[in-house]
Design a protein around this motif. Structure first.
Motif, PDB file in Angstrom:
ATOM      1  N   GLU A 271      10.943  12.629 -12.329  1.00 48.66           N
ATOM      2  CA  GLU A 271      12.044  13.537 -12.024  1.00 48.66           C
ATOM      3  C   GLU A 271      11.747  14.962 -12.498  1.00 48.66           C
ATOM      4  N   LEU A 272      11.006  15.125 -13.596  1.00 50.18           N
ATOM      5  CA  LEU A 272      10.587  16.463 -14.010  1.00 50.18           C
ATOM      6  C   LEU A 272       9.623  17.040 -12.979  1.00 50.18           C
ATOM      7  N   LEU A 273       8.703  16.206 -12.479  1.00 50.89           N
ATOM      8  CA  LEU A 273       7.782  16.658 -11.438  1.00 50.89           C
ATOM      9  C   LEU A 273       8.564  17.144 -10.219  1.00 50.89           C
ATOM     10  N   ARG A 274       9.576  16.363  -9.808  1.00 53.38           N
ATOM     11  CA  ARG A 274      10.395  16.733  -8.648  1.00 53.38           C
ATOM     12  C   ARG A 274      11.175  18.028  -8.897  1.00 53.38           C
ATOM     13  N   SER A 275      11.678  18.181 -10.112  1.00 51.94           N
ATOM     14  CA  SER A 275      12.454  19.376 -10.433  1.00 51.94           C
ATOM     15  C   SER A 275      11.580  20.625 -10.430  1.00 51.94           C
ATOM     16  N   LEU A 276      10.385  20.513 -10.993  1.00 56.10           N
ATOM     17  CA  LEU A 276       9.467  21.651 -11.003  1.00 56.10           C
ATOM     18  C   LEU A 276       9.110  22.074  -9.579  1.00 56.10           C
ATOM     19  N   ALA A 277       8.867  21.076  -8.720  1.00 58.87           N
ATOM     20  CA  ALA A 277       8.531  21.389  -7.331  1.00 58.87           C
ATOM     21  C   ALA A 277       9.720  22.023  -6.612  1.00 58.87           C
ATOM     22  N   ALA A 278      10.916  21.499  -6.845  1.00 58.77           N
ATOM     23  CA  ALA A 278      12.108  22.016  -6.176  1.00 58.77           C
ATOM     24  C   ALA A 278      12.434  23.437  -6.606  1.00 58.77           C
ATOM     25  N   ASN A 279      11.977  23.818  -7.798  1.00 58.69           N
ATOM     26  CA  ASN A 279      12.219  25.172  -8.299  1.00 58.69           C
ATOM     27  C   ASN A 279      11.049  26.109  -8.062  1.00 58.69           C
ATOM     28  N   GLY A 280      10.105  25.692  -7.221  1.00 55.20           N
ATOM     29  CA  GLY A 280       9.032  26.586  -6.817  1.00 55.20           C
ATOM     30  C   GLY A 280       7.914  26.775  -7.803  1.00 55.20           C
ATOM     31  N   GLU A 281       7.744  25.815  -8.746  1.00 56.34           N
ATOM     32  CA  GLU A 281       6.687  25.938  -9.742  1.00 56.34           C
ATOM     33  C   GLU A 281       5.329  25.469  -9.224  1.00 56.34           C
ATOM     34  N   GLY A 282       5.289  25.001  -8.015  1.00 55.37           N
ATOM     35  CA  GLY A 282       4.049  24.510  -7.429  1.00 55.37           C
ATOM     36  C   GLY A 282       4.353  23.390  -6.456  1.00 55.37           C
TER      37      GLY A 282
ATOM     38  N   HIS B 268       0.862  -1.184   0.000  1.00 50.93           N
ATOM     39  CA  HIS B 268       0.000   0.000   0.000  1.00 50.93           C
ATOM     40  C   HIS B 268       0.897   1.232   0.000  1.00 50.93           C
ATOM     41  N   ARG B 269       0.493   2.237  -0.745  1.00 49.38           N
ATOM     42  CA  ARG B 269       1.272   3.474  -0.809  1.00 49.38           C
ATOM     43  C   ARG B 269       0.366   4.684  -0.630  1.00 49.38           C
ATOM     44  N   ARG B 270       0.931   5.696  -0.001  1.00 50.30           N
ATOM     45  CA  ARG B 270       0.261   6.989   0.123  1.00 50.30           C
ATOM     46  C   ARG B 270       0.945   7.988  -0.797  1.00 50.30           C
ATOM     47  N   PRO B 271       0.200   8.934  -1.335  1.00 54.26           N
ATOM     48  CA  PRO B 271       0.876   9.995  -2.088  1.00 54.26           C
ATOM     49  C   PRO B 271       1.668  10.899  -1.149  1.00 54.26           C
ATOM     50  N   HIS B 272       2.688  11.505  -1.670  1.00 51.82           N
ATOM     51  CA  HIS B 272       3.489  12.492  -0.944  1.00 51.82           C
ATOM     52  C   HIS B 272       3.457  13.800  -1.722  1.00 51.82           C
ATOM     53  N   ILE B 273       3.477  14.914  -0.998  1.00 55.25           N
ATOM     54  CA  ILE B 273       3.671  16.188  -1.675  1.00 55.25           C
ATOM     55  C   ILE B 273       5.162  16.506  -1.662  1.00 55.25           C
ATOM     56  N   LEU B 274       5.602  17.260  -2.647  1.00 59.89           N
ATOM     57  CA  LEU B 274       6.996  17.660  -2.802  1.00 59.89           C
ATOM     58  C   LEU B 274       7.054  19.171  -2.877  1.00 59.89           C
ATOM     59  N   VAL B 275       7.803  19.782  -1.963  1.00 55.65           N
ATOM     60  CA  VAL B 275       7.858  21.249  -1.891  1.00 55.65           C
ATOM     61  C   VAL B 275       9.286  21.707  -1.600  1.00 55.65           C
ATOM     62  N   GLN B 276       9.538  22.978  -1.852  1.00 57.40           N
ATOM     63  CA  GLN B 276      10.799  23.603  -1.485  1.00 57.40           C
ATOM     64  C   GLN B 276      10.912  23.737   0.038  1.00 57.40           C
ATOM     65  N   PRO B 277      12.135  23.720   0.584  1.00 62.07           N
ATOM     66  CA  PRO B 277      12.299  24.107   1.989  1.00 62.07           C
ATOM     67  C   PRO B 277      11.777  25.528   2.189  1.00 62.07           C
ATOM     68  N   GLY B 278      11.126  25.776   3.295  1.00 63.86           N
ATOM     69  CA  GLY B 278      10.558  27.091   3.557  1.00 63.86           C
ATOM     70  C   GLY B 278       9.126  27.235   3.107  1.00 63.86           C
ATOM     71  N   HIS B 279       8.628  26.287   2.324  1.00 64.44           N
ATOM     72  CA  HIS B 279       7.216  26.324   1.940  1.00 64.44           C
ATOM     73  C   HIS B 279       6.358  26.139   3.192  1.00 64.44           C
ATOM     74  N   ARG B 280       5.162  26.676   3.178  1.00 61.71           N
ATOM     75  CA  ARG B 280       4.300  26.652   4.367  1.00 61.71           C
ATOM     76  C   ARG B 280       3.953  25.232   4.811  1.00 61.71           C
ATOM     77  N   LEU B 281       4.054  24.255   3.913  1.00 57.03           N
ATOM     78  CA  LEU B 281       3.721  22.873   4.255  1.00 57.03           C
ATOM     79  C   LEU B 281       4.958  22.020   4.531  1.00 57.03           C
ATOM     80  N   ALA B 282       6.142  22.585   4.362  1.00 56.40           N
ATOM     81  CA  ALA B 282       7.372  21.794   4.423  1.00 56.40           C
ATOM     82  C   ALA B 282       7.635  21.183   5.794  1.00 56.40           C
ATOM     83  N   ASP B 283       7.228  21.860   6.867  1.00 52.87           N
ATOM     84  CA  ASP B 283       7.531  21.389   8.213  1.00 52.87           C
ATOM     85  C   ASP B 283       6.432  20.522   8.823  1.00 52.87           C
ATOM     86  N   HIS B 284       5.368  20.257   8.068  1.00 49.20           N
ATOM     87  CA  HIS B 284       4.292  19.422   8.581  1.00 49.20           C
ATOM     88  C   HIS B 284       4.718  17.944   8.576  1.00 49.20           C
TER      89      HIS B 284
END
Length: 303
Positions: A226-237, A164-180
């Protein structure tokens, strides 16, 4: 009129196993022209081609050929058992294991290693694809079974839950959800989302939000994880995916935070599926049992 003999069935199985007339002829101790002529007569008798013949490429089974070869191999195996009752029946010569593209980096290599260690005489061919490709290949008999999520499959497919797997969100450090420690879908919905461009994957993800009466906005549809991860790491969402490799950097070296989604409805089974139930004594059933043993260990499952 030609009547198919056990030798004819052996010819077809050998060609399917070796993928070429020359290799099959050598294994059978017959000449290649004789084997080629026999194969043509067999196909003429059956009224359809068993193999696709393409210049410069190995012989490939047609859907009818794949079905015929499975039954022919079973007949050859039974004959061998009758001649040597105390001998172990040989396993079918080939098995094609499919895997959904996002799951392949996590599951495919360990699965192949485990199967080849336990079943050294079985030739295993992996195939990676999207949901539609895997489903159609199983329907056509081109793939014996596959690792995937239970999306888009009808009641004609057998299913064995492996994980079983859960989805994960991917965000930049400092994003409002990063420390949850975890986030709910309601926390994520106001953000611009980065999703996979795979059709069923997008539909499934959006249905999760809809089940919570949420209407998210899609900022990007990424062609790869990896494109999804890169977009998230660069603050695209905010990226969201069921595939969450334990890496804190994107390909371009940007830091990335992964946070699990807490909604129980988002927890999705990973299944091993086939079109119809395999025969209990078949190599497919044996492989399914081995993979179930490997992937349903408690320390592998994600909560």
């Amino acid at each position: 009129m030609l009547y198919l003999t056990l030798r004819h069935y052996e010819y077809v199985c050998a060609v399917a196993h070796h993928g070429s007339l020359s290799a099959a002829a050598e294994a059978l101790h017959v000449s290649q022209p004789a084997l080629s002529a026999a194969l043509s007569r067999i196909e003429e008798h059956l009224g359809h081609a068993l193999f696709l013949r393409r210049r410069g490429a190995p012989l490939a089974l047609t859907p009818q050929g794949r079905s015929f070869t499975k039954r022919a191999q079973s007949l050859v195996d039974q004959a061998a058992q009758l001649e040597s009752p105390n001998a172990t029946a040989p396993i079918a010569q080939k098995l094609v294991l499919g895997c959904f593209s996002d799951l392949a980096p996590f599951l495919l290599a360990p699965a192949l290693q485990h199967l080849r260690s336990a079943l050294p005489d079985l030739a295993i061919t992996p195939r990676v694809g999207d949901f539609a490709t895997l489903t159609e290949a199983m329907l056509q008999g081109e793939i014996d079974f596959a690792f995937t999520y239970d999306l888009g499959l009808d009641a004609g497919f057998a299913r064995q839950i492996m994980d079983h797997r859960r989805p994960h969100i991917l965000v930049q450090p400092g994003h409002r959800l990063a420390d949850h420690p975890a986030v709910a879908l309601a926390d994520v919905a106001p953000e611009p989302l980065i999703l996979s461009q795979e059709g069923l994957s997008v539909q499934h993800m959006l249905s999760l939000f809809k089940s919570r009466n949420l209407s998210p906005r899609i900022a990007h549809r990424a062609a790869s994880l990896e494109l999804l991860r890169s977009l998230a790491a660069n603050g695209e969402g905010v990226g969201i995916s069921y595939s969450a490799p334990p890496l804190d950097l994107s390909y371009d070296g940007k830091p990335l935070i992964s946070v699990p989604v807490s909604d129980e409805i988002a927890r999705e089974p990973v299944i091993l599926t086939s079109h119809g139930m395999p025969h209990p004594e078949s190599s497919q059933a044996m492989a399914t049992s081995l993979l179930t043993e490997l992937f349903t260990k408690p320390d592998r499952n994600q909560n």
